[in-house]
Design an enzyme around this catalytic site. Structure first.
Site, PDB file in Angstrom:
ATOM      1  N   TYR A  57       0.840  -1.198   0.000  1.00 25.56           N
ATOM      2  CA  TYR A  57       0.000   0.000   0.000  1.00 25.56           C
ATOM      3  C   TYR A  57       0.882   1.259   0.000  1.00 25.56           C
ATOM      4  O   TYR A  57       1.474   1.631   1.012  1.00 25.56           O
ATOM      5  CB  TYR A  57      -0.920   0.029   1.217  1.00 25.56           C
ATOM      6  CG  TYR A  57      -1.932  -1.093   1.291  1.00 25.56           C
ATOM      7  CD1 TYR A  57      -2.244  -1.872   0.177  1.00 25.56           C
ATOM      8  CD2 TYR A  57      -2.589  -1.386   2.480  1.00 25.56           C
ATOM      9  CE1 TYR A  57      -3.166  -2.900   0.248  1.00 25.56           C
ATOM     10  CE2 TYR A  57      -3.523  -2.414   2.560  1.00 25.56           C
ATOM     11  CZ  TYR A  57      -3.807  -3.164   1.441  1.00 25.56           C
ATOM     12  OH  TYR A  57      -4.725  -4.178   1.523  1.00 25.56           O
ATOM     13  N   PRO A 207     -16.266  -4.410   2.850  1.00 24.75           N
ATOM     14  CA  PRO A 207     -17.657  -4.482   3.316  1.00 24.75           C
ATOM     15  C   PRO A 207     -18.533  -3.383   2.735  1.00 24.75           C
ATOM     16  O   PRO A 207     -19.756  -3.520   2.705  1.00 24.75           O
ATOM     17  CB  PRO A 207     -17.534  -4.349   4.831  1.00 24.75           C
ATOM     18  CG  PRO A 207     -16.276  -3.555   5.039  1.00 24.75           C
ATOM     19  CD  PRO A 207     -15.347  -4.049   3.951  1.00 24.75           C
ATOM     20  N   GLY A 211     -16.733   1.665  -1.456  1.00 25.15           N
ATOM     21  CA  GLY A 211     -17.443   2.934  -1.403  1.00 25.15           C
ATOM     22  C   GLY A 211     -18.837   2.911  -1.999  1.00 25.15           C
ATOM     23  O   GLY A 211     -19.647   3.803  -1.718  1.00 25.15           O
ATOM     24  N   LEU A 212     -19.139   1.897  -2.819  1.00 25.56           N
ATOM     25  CA  LEU A 212     -20.459   1.857  -3.459  1.00 25.56           C
ATOM     26  C   LEU A 212     -21.583   1.830  -2.441  1.00 25.56           C
ATOM     27  O   LEU A 212     -22.624   2.477  -2.626  1.00 25.56           O
ATOM     28  CB  LEU A 212     -20.557   0.605  -4.351  1.00 25.56           C
ATOM     29  CG  LEU A 212     -20.266   0.779  -5.838  1.00 25.56           C
ATOM     30  CD1 LEU A 212     -20.279  -0.579  -6.529  1.00 25.56           C
ATOM     31  CD2 LEU A 212     -21.294   1.706  -6.480  1.00 25.56           C
ATOM     32  N   THR A 214     -21.862   3.192   0.338  1.00 19.13           N
ATOM     33  CA  THR A 214     -22.125   4.435   1.066  1.00 19.13           C
ATOM     34  C   THR A 214     -23.289   5.180   0.421  1.00 19.13           C
ATOM     35  O   THR A 214     -23.873   6.083   1.030  1.00 19.13           O
ATOM     36  CB  THR A 214     -20.900   5.363   1.064  1.00 19.13           C
ATOM     37  OG1 THR A 214     -20.616   5.758  -0.290  1.00 19.13           O
ATOM     38  CG2 THR A 214     -19.684   4.670   1.663  1.00 19.13           C
ATOM     39  N   GLY A 215     -23.598   4.832  -0.833  1.00 17.62           N
ATOM     40  CA  GLY A 215     -24.683   5.487  -1.549  1.00 17.62           C
ATOM     41  C   GLY A 215     -24.311   6.835  -2.148  1.00 17.62           C
ATOM     42  O   GLY A 215     -25.178   7.546  -2.649  1.00 17.62           O
ATOM     43  N   LYS A 216     -23.024   7.161  -2.140  1.00 14.74           N
ATOM     44  CA  LYS A 216     -22.628   8.497  -2.604  1.00 14.74           C
ATOM     45  C   LYS A 216     -22.288   8.549  -4.099  1.00 14.74           C
ATOM     46  O   LYS A 216     -22.092   9.633  -4.656  1.00 14.74           O
ATOM     47  CB  LYS A 216     -21.435   9.002  -1.796  1.00 14.74           C
ATOM     48  CG  LYS A 216     -20.164   8.171  -1.954  1.00 14.74           C
ATOM     49  CD  LYS A 216     -19.064   8.679  -1.023  1.00 14.74           C
ATOM     50  CE  LYS A 216     -17.797   7.839  -1.144  1.00 14.74           C
ATOM     51  NZ  LYS A 216     -16.743   8.292  -0.195  1.00 14.74           N
TER      52      LYS A 216
END
Length: 308
Positions: A57, A207, A211-212, A214-216
């Site tokens: 990373y 989980p 980011g999907l 999160t609904g943003k």
């Protein structure tokens, strides 16, 4: 924050952890080190105890930031890192890189130095393909590192059940890190039941489906240069998952954000020890941590998710 056992290791962890991939700065768009450190500090202040990173990373950048975080509180935190991809990242020619235990141990020692600690709680093999010589090298190195007291537990990052069983052939596998979410439930069929039966700790990455959940995001979302999600809008599955997420938003309310519903979903599985959502900001970290105390999903919630 509620805690759980990491399988049969005897290690207790807060059920919401912190994934430190994004703060490496090489895969999720631009990041600011001070902001990244504040995000992890907020996570710890909210009760998070499990911090997951990897040598690859940001080519060590993430591990060095975690080193700053753990100063003065090392004994209170469970640190997980991974090895196995960095060599392939630097030499992507398809040949075996970690073909001897001493190469694995060298990578491990380099992680120790970057993390500024003399032991690692959980050390994962970061490879997801089954190169025989590398698998055997990691297994031999795991045994040596355990005997030397430099690691408390060892694991592998994969969803491949055959690979997991190979690593666990002598019952020495302590943990598995795998991708699991409302939008990716394939491990429910065989992998999670096996891990639960074997008493192997389960660390859930992804989980929030990067980011999907999160609904943003929406059809017009543009991802930054250097973000691995940059080409999502050109993929057919992306529109399908956006539609699913829009429908899932009905499960959110004033007491729980959609991201918290998603975290509660993976925590509802009895095999799961800890979920490790990433966070670039302190606000995101606090929201993730709060999922531990949000209401459990109801039977109606579960049915709605199954229907979608």
């Amino acid at each position: 924050m509620y805690t759980r056992s990491l399988g049969k290791t005897g290690i207790e962890v807060a059920e919401i952890g912190c994934g430190a991939w994004a703060i490496g700065g090489d895969a999720w768009g631009p990041v600011d080190d001070k902001q990244s450190l504040r995000a992890m500090e907020e996570a710890v202040a909210c009760g998070v105890t499990f911090i997951d990173t990897a040598d690859v990373y940001g080519d060590g950048r993430s591990e060095k930031l975690v080193a700053q975080l753990i100063q003065g509180k090392r004994s209170k935190l469970v640190i997980s890192t991974k090895g196995g991809l960095l060599g392939h990242h630097r030499n992507p020619n398809g040949a075996a890189v970690y073909d001897r235990p001493d190469k694995v141990i060298e990578a491990f020692e380099n992680s120790l130095k970057r993390l500024g600690t003399d032991y690692i709680d959980v050390y994962f093999c970061h490879l997801w393909w089954d190169k025989h010589e590398e698998t055997e090298a990691f297994m031999a190195a795991f045994d040596r590192l355990k005997q030397d007291g430099k690691v408390r537990a060892v694991g592998v990052s994969t969803e491949n059940l055959d690979y997991i069983k190979h690593f666990n052939r002598d019952g020495g596998l302590d943990a598995v890190q795998l991708d699991y979410s409302i939008l990716n439930r394939s491990t429910e069929q065989e992998v999670l039941p096996y891990l639960q039966q074997q008493g192997i700790g389960v660390v859930v990455r992804g989980p929030l489906r990067m980011g999907l959940l999160t609904g943003k995001f929406h059809a017009g979302t543009e991802f930054a240069e250097g973000d691995i999600r940059r080409f999502w809008p050109h993929e057919a599955w992306y529109a399908q998952d956006l539609a699913k997420v829009d429908a899932l938003k009905s499960l959110a309310n004033e007491n729980r954000a959609l991201s918290q519903v998603a975290l509660r979903f993976v925590l509802n599985h009895p095999a799961v020890s800890v979920a490790i959502p990433g966070a670039k900001t302190a606000k995101q970290a606090a929201s993730n941590a709060l999922a531990s105390t949000r209401p459990l999903l109801s039977a109606d919630d579960a049915r709605r998710i199954d229907q979608l």
